[in-house]
Scaffold this active site. Structure first.
Site, PDB file in Angstrom:
ATOM      1  N   GLU A  79      30.320  54.249  36.840  1.00 55.36           N
ATOM      2  CA  GLU A  79      28.628  54.212  36.944  1.00 55.36           C
ATOM      3  C   GLU A  79      27.918  54.609  37.875  1.00 55.36           C
ATOM      4  O   GLU A  79      27.998  54.153  39.114  1.00 55.36           O
ATOM      5  CB  GLU A  79      28.516  52.552  36.513  1.00 55.36           C
ATOM      6  CG  GLU A  79      27.182  52.573  35.927  1.00 55.36           C
ATOM      7  CD  GLU A  79      26.828  51.065  35.465  1.00 55.36           C
ATOM      8  OE1 GLU A  79      27.753  50.146  35.218  1.00 55.36           O
ATOM      9  OE2 GLU A  79      25.526  50.843  35.379  1.00 55.36           O
ATOM     10  N   LYS A 259      26.498  40.949  34.083  1.00 53.82           N
ATOM     11  CA  LYS A 259      27.414  42.154  33.973  1.00 53.82           C
ATOM     12  C   LYS A 259      26.634  43.098  35.147  1.00 53.82           C
ATOM     13  O   LYS A 259      27.564  43.704  35.872  1.00 53.82           O
ATOM     14  CB  LYS A 259      26.859  42.961  32.759  1.00 53.82           C
ATOM     15  CG  LYS A 259      27.424  44.158  32.400  1.00 53.82           C
ATOM     16  CD  LYS A 259      27.211  45.254  33.075  1.00 53.82           C
ATOM     17  CE  LYS A 259      27.967  46.715  32.806  1.00 53.82           C
ATOM     18  NZ  LYS A 259      27.318  47.903  33.359  1.00 53.82           N
ATOM     19  N   ASP A 275      43.773  42.499  40.083  1.00 54.35           N
ATOM     20  CA  ASP A 275      43.777  42.319  38.461  1.00 54.35           C
ATOM     21  C   ASP A 275      42.465  42.039  38.341  1.00 54.35           C
ATOM     22  O   ASP A 275      41.903  40.871  38.510  1.00 54.35           O
ATOM     23  CB  ASP A 275      44.951  41.332  38.305  1.00 54.35           C
ATOM     24  CG  ASP A 275      44.790  41.212  36.766  1.00 54.35           C
ATOM     25  OD1 ASP A 275      44.098  41.639  35.960  1.00 54.35           O
ATOM     26  OD2 ASP A 275      45.879  40.600  36.310  1.00 54.35           O
ATOM     27  N   HIS A 372      18.053  54.422  37.941  1.00 55.32           N
ATOM     28  CA  HIS A 372      19.073  54.948  37.083  1.00 55.32           C
ATOM     29  C   HIS A 372      19.112  56.151  36.773  1.00 55.32           C
ATOM     30  O   HIS A 372      19.952  57.155  36.599  1.00 55.32           O
ATOM     31  CB  HIS A 372      19.156  54.033  35.692  1.00 55.32           C
ATOM     32  CG  HIS A 372      19.976  52.805  36.078  1.00 55.32           C
ATOM     33  ND1 HIS A 372      21.056  52.532  34.946  1.00 55.32           N
ATOM     34  CD2 HIS A 372      20.368  51.965  37.021  1.00 55.32           C
ATOM     35  CE1 HIS A 372      21.457  51.279  35.487  1.00 55.32           C
ATOM     36  NE2 HIS A 372      21.031  51.125  36.622  1.00 55.32           N
TER      37      HIS A 372
HETATM   38  P1  NDP Z   1      54.057  39.214  42.964  1.00 56.88           P
HETATM   39  O1  NDP Z   1      54.664  38.764  41.903  1.00 56.88           O
HETATM   40  O2  NDP Z   1      54.097  40.557  43.326  1.00 56.88           O
HETATM   41  O3  NDP Z   1      54.400  38.173  44.041  1.00 56.88           O
HETATM   42  C1  NDP Z   1      53.422  38.512  45.205  1.00 56.88           C
HETATM   43  C2  NDP Z   1      54.501  39.093  46.198  1.00 56.88           C
HETATM   44  O4  NDP Z   1      54.187  39.026  47.574  1.00 56.88           O
HETATM   45  C3  NDP Z   1      55.922  37.938  46.424  1.00 56.88           C
HETATM   46  O5  NDP Z   1      56.894  38.670  46.311  1.00 56.88           O
HETATM   47  C4  NDP Z   1      55.873  37.159  47.727  1.00 56.88           C
HETATM   48  O6  NDP Z   1      56.841  37.336  48.407  1.00 56.88           O
HETATM   49  C5  NDP Z   1      54.985  38.416  48.590  1.00 56.88           C
HETATM   50  N1  NDP Z   1      54.271  38.042  49.737  1.00 56.88           N
HETATM   51  C6  NDP Z   1      54.487  38.742  50.897  1.00 56.88           C
HETATM   52  N2  NDP Z   1      53.780  37.967  51.913  1.00 56.88           N
HETATM   53  C7  NDP Z   1      53.331  36.972  51.314  1.00 56.88           C
HETATM   54  C8  NDP Z   1      52.075  35.990  51.466  1.00 56.88           C
HETATM   55  N3  NDP Z   1      51.683  35.952  52.788  1.00 56.88           N
HETATM   56  N4  NDP Z   1      51.703  35.109  50.770  1.00 56.88           N
HETATM   57  C9  NDP Z   1      52.303  35.161  49.336  1.00 56.88           C
HETATM   58  N5  NDP Z   1      53.156  36.143  48.910  1.00 56.88           N
HETATM   59  C10 NDP Z   1      53.550  36.907  49.929  1.00 56.88           C
HETATM   60  O7  NDP Z   1      52.228  39.014  42.385  1.00 56.88           O
HETATM   61  P2  NDP Z   1      51.543  37.743  42.197  1.00 56.88           P
HETATM   62  O8  NDP Z   1      52.559  36.405  41.958  1.00 56.88           O
HETATM   63  O9  NDP Z   1      50.508  37.648  42.899  1.00 56.88           O
HETATM   64  O10 NDP Z   1      51.155  37.999  40.776  1.00 56.88           O
HETATM   65  C11 NDP Z   1      50.005  39.090  40.521  1.00 56.88           C
HETATM   66  C12 NDP Z   1      50.321  40.065  39.583  1.00 56.88           C
HETATM   67  O11 NDP Z   1      50.596  39.386  38.210  1.00 56.88           O
HETATM   68  C13 NDP Z   1      49.234  41.003  39.022  1.00 56.88           C
HETATM   69  O12 NDP Z   1      49.728  42.059  39.051  1.00 56.88           O
HETATM   70  C14 NDP Z   1      48.880  40.564  37.718  1.00 56.88           C
HETATM   71  O13 NDP Z   1      48.191  41.493  37.197  1.00 56.88           O
HETATM   72  C15 NDP Z   1      49.785  39.773  37.044  1.00 56.88           C
HETATM   73  N6  NDP Z   1      49.902  38.898  36.201  1.00 56.88           N
HETATM   74  C16 NDP Z   1      48.735  38.248  35.797  1.00 56.88           C
HETATM   75  C17 NDP Z   1      48.626  37.318  34.667  1.00 56.88           C
HETATM   76  C18 NDP Z   1      47.143  36.685  34.313  1.00 56.88           C
HETATM   77  O14 NDP Z   1      46.287  36.644  35.321  1.00 56.88           O
HETATM   78  N7  NDP Z   1      46.986  35.773  33.325  1.00 56.88           N
HETATM   79  C19 NDP Z   1      49.703  36.895  34.063  1.00 56.88           C
HETATM   80  C20 NDP Z   1      50.922  37.774  34.557  1.00 56.88           C
HETATM   81  C21 NDP Z   1      50.954  38.602  35.470  1.00 56.88           C
HETATM   82  P3  NDP Z   1      58.049  35.902  48.179  1.00 56.88           P
HETATM   83  O15 NDP Z   1      58.101  36.123  46.737  1.00 56.88           O
HETATM   84  O16 NDP Z   1      59.130  36.333  49.095  1.00 56.88           O
HETATM   85  O17 NDP Z   1      57.288  34.750  48.386  1.00 56.88           O
END
Ligand code: NDP
Length: 422
Positions: A79, A259, A275, A372
């Site tokens: 936009e 918005k 996300d 705009h």
């Molecule tokens: P991930 O599954 O990628 O998990 C986060 C990763 O970051 C983990 O592997 C974790 O490691 C690692 N990590 C490294 N450093 C850190 C830290 N300091 N603190 C926390 N974690 C750390 O992502 P999320 O669990 O955050 O999930 C986000 C994703 O899920 C987005 O892509 C989203 O689009 C999607 N999603 C969204 C939904 C919704 O909003 N309803 C539903 C389903 C998916 P470790 O495991 O070793 O701790």
């Protein structure tokens, strides 16, 4: 569709071959898909059925002084007026000392929904009594987050209906938004409730209504600073407060008001790799928290100042999802000059308030179209095929026309004249 069977199993080159063989696209169009795919190896790891990388422009929001420090804010948007508006709003606030931000907590919520419940009040009390052991089960399901200092914090049970309970877990996901780790923990709790408590689990999933990660920004602008076009600043400030009041009263206006706020927030969220659907869901649910959809910001005159405030839920992470995968996101993080989810939250809430100020200021003075249209004209010029220096030539010729003739057909005519003159 014929030819597209098992499309997801094919690699990128094979998928483009399907588009060629099925004559879905011309050679030239397939070439365009290839040119746009700058890092196909990254795209292929991100999504299914990858064919290309969609491009959106990225620019820098400027003038963001937040809690005493100035930041650059990468923003991705199609936009034309968004980055200009955000930087303009931020400049007004910068002159007045900048934004002040605050956040009480940074946690997420997940739900295990139980159905066919008998005696919901009794069951809720029984589950609440076992909160500690259920929290331990959740922690064991994703121990690495506990090692990082996070993990499940609280358990609460809410009755949704006589036959439905929601077992809510509040979880500290540290630097991640945490959707995947929350879902893993919830499924472990759900399994316990199903197998040992013999309860009917309908589903286990995080909630995108993230009331445990609210962030606020405030700003205080001397009303005299708002004077414009011979109108006194005090009068403009009063109109801004009136606009804020209308957004509280009328959902039709509130949706547009919000918005405008999300124009800036979404653009900065996109540039951070988070996300944006999760942010949109959280923010709009929060806007309807008392049963009526309302404006998210408030503006009031206090003494000689216009005081603005915005509080929104911002479930963002600095790790996870696409963030570690797309190389440009590391560049954007470097541009923001401060890593970490909390830093990103304070930039996002500030850009929302800046964008809102710019929109309201324009609406109650010149009207939104003046600013705009001058930016929209660039899109109009590009839309009819102007390229390179032709864009500015078409824009300056369009600006000479009366407002009701600043349209696509005029742009096309001007471009044809420029080309025939060369
Ligand atoms: P991930 O599954 O990628 O998990 C986060 C990763 O970051 C983990 O592997 C974790 O490691 C690692 N990590 C490294 N450093 C850190 C830290 N300091 N603190 C926390 N974690 C750390 O992502 P999320 O669990 O955050 O999930 C986000 C994703 O899920 C987005 O892509 C989203 O689009 C999607 N999603 C969204 C939904 C919704 O909003 N309803 C539903 C389903 C998916 P470790 O495991 O070793 O701790």
């Amino acid at each position: 569709m014929q030819g597209f069977e098992k499309f997801y199993r094919k690699n990128w080159a094979e998928r483009l071959e399907v588009l060629r063989k099925t004559q879905t696209l011309s050679e030239k169009q397939i070439e365009q898909l290839k040119t746009n795919a700058v890092t196909p190896e990254v795209g292929e790891t991100q999504i299914e059925n990858f064919i290309t990388q969609y491009q959106l422009p990225e620019g820098l929001g400027l003038n963001f002084v937040i809690d005493g420090k100035e930041y650059l804010l990468p923003m991705v948007t199609e936009e034309p007026s968004v980055i200009a508006g955000a930087s303009h709003g931020a400049a007004i606030v910068k002159k007045a000392g900048g934004f002040t931000t605050a956040s009480r907590q940074r946690a997420m919520r997940g739900q295990v929904i139980l159905e066919n419940v008998q005696e919901p009040t009794k069951l809720a009390a029984q589950i609440a009594q076992q909160a500690d052991s259920l929290l331990q089960i959740a922690a064991k399901a994703h121990p690495s987050i506990v090692k990082r200092g996070g993990g499940p914090l609280e358990l609460a049970v809410r009755k949704l209906a006589e036959d439905l309970l929601s077992v809510d877990l509040i979880i500290d996901t540290k630097e991640a938004m945490g959707a995947n780790m929350i879902n893993t923990m919830l499924e472990a709790v759900a399994e316990k409730l199903r197998s040992e408590w013999h309860l009917d689990v309908l589903m286990a999933i995080l909630s995108n209504y993230t009331t445990e990660c609210l962030v606020s920004a405030t700003c205080r602008i001397p009303v005299a600073q708002l004077a414009k076009n011979g109108i006194q600043g005090e009068q403009i400030a009063q109109k801004i407060t009136q606009a804020s009041r209308v957004a509280q009263l009328d959902p039709y206006r509130a949706a547009t008001h919000n918005k405008g706020i999300m124009n800036g927030v979404d653009a900065a969220v996109l540039a951070s790799g988070n996300d944006w659907r999760a942010i949109e869901a959280a923010v709009h649910a929060y806007a309807a928290r008392d049963g009526q959809y309302r404006g998210l910001s408030s503006w009031q005159v206090a003494g000689q100042d216009l005081v603005g405030e915005l509080t929104i839920p911002l479930p963002v992470g600095s790790v996870g999802g696409s963030i570690g995968v797309v190389p440009l996101l590391a560049v954007n993080s470097a541009l923001r000059q401060e890593r970490g989810a909390s830093a990103l939250q304070k930039m996002l809430v500030s850009v929302g308030l800046a964008q809102n100020l710019a929109a309201l200021y324009a609406l109650v003075t010149d009207g939104i179209q003046k600013g705009h249209m001058s930016l929209q004209m660039k899109s109009l010029a590009a839309g009819v095929g102007a390229a390179g220096p032709e864009v500015d030539q078409v824009v300056s010729a369009l600006k000479q026309l009366p407002r009701n003739q600043q349209n696509e057909s005029s742009a096309r005519k001007i471009l044809a004249e420029i080309r025939s003159a060369n």
